[in-house]
Design an enzyme around this catalytic site. Sequence first.
Site, PDB file in Angstrom:
ATOM      1  N   SER A  16      15.650  33.977  -8.067  1.00 34.50           N
ATOM      2  CA  SER A  16      15.377  32.814  -8.725  1.00 34.50           C
ATOM      3  C   SER A  16      13.947  32.499  -8.262  1.00 34.50           C
ATOM      4  O   SER A  16      12.863  33.416  -8.388  1.00 34.50           O
ATOM      5  CB  SER A  16      16.441  31.524  -8.747  1.00 34.50           C
ATOM      6  N   HIS A  43      16.015  34.607 -12.858  1.00 33.01           N
ATOM      7  CA  HIS A  43      15.993  33.412 -13.647  1.00 33.01           C
ATOM      8  C   HIS A  43      14.797  33.401 -14.386  1.00 33.01           C
ATOM      9  O   HIS A  43      13.472  33.433 -13.583  1.00 33.01           O
ATOM     10  CB  HIS A  43      16.438  32.275 -12.764  1.00 33.01           C
ATOM     11  N   ASP A 136      23.380  29.640  -7.604  1.00 31.46           N
ATOM     12  CA  ASP A 136      23.657  30.897  -8.578  1.00 31.46           C
ATOM     13  C   ASP A 136      23.576  32.211  -7.672  1.00 31.46           C
ATOM     14  O   ASP A 136      22.842  32.401  -6.473  1.00 31.46           O
ATOM     15  CB  ASP A 136      22.727  31.395  -9.573  1.00 31.46           C
TER      16      ASP A 136
END
Length: 192
Positions: A16, A43, A136
């Site tokens: 991310s 992401h 995540d």
Amino acid sequence: MTLLQPPPRAIVIGASAGGVVAVRTLLAGLPASLPCAVLVVIHLPRERPSLLAELMASAAALPVAEAEDKQPIAPGQVLLAPPDYHLMVEDAGHVALSVDAPQLYSMPSIDVLFESAAHVWRHELLAIVLTGASADGARGAVAVRHAGGRVWVQDPDEAEMPVMPAAALESAGADAVLTLRQMIQQLSGVCR
């Protein structure tokens, strides 16, 4: 000493915040003869088209493409999750794109990729959790380890954002905590 005996059949990577640089560095270090399929979730903003495939391809020896629904999975190929879709492993030979709800506000979701890949490849899977500012990937790392796969986590001290590696370590532990350079060294050994 190699950490990859037996070699994995597939590698899934999640990142991310700070992930574009980290994934590009990792892919740039992989040899063109890598015998594993590589699937990547970074992401991304949902409302804009992505230039990630072009950016990653310019650094990688492996072919890099944004995944398409039902696309075949091939060894030595890198498939990236497109923005606003979850990238899933449908079976050992194909990926699928999903528009299910975001997970932890993320779409694509690292957890979704890791869980689907763990279900298909089990002990033949290597999952890599890189830099990021959310949790995540933690739930997916648990699924990979429960299925018999291996999990590597980027050393939080090296990660631009250590939250994601730390969350994965707390939830799932890891088979190895490595720097990007150490990951490249280990993955290059798969091809010898």
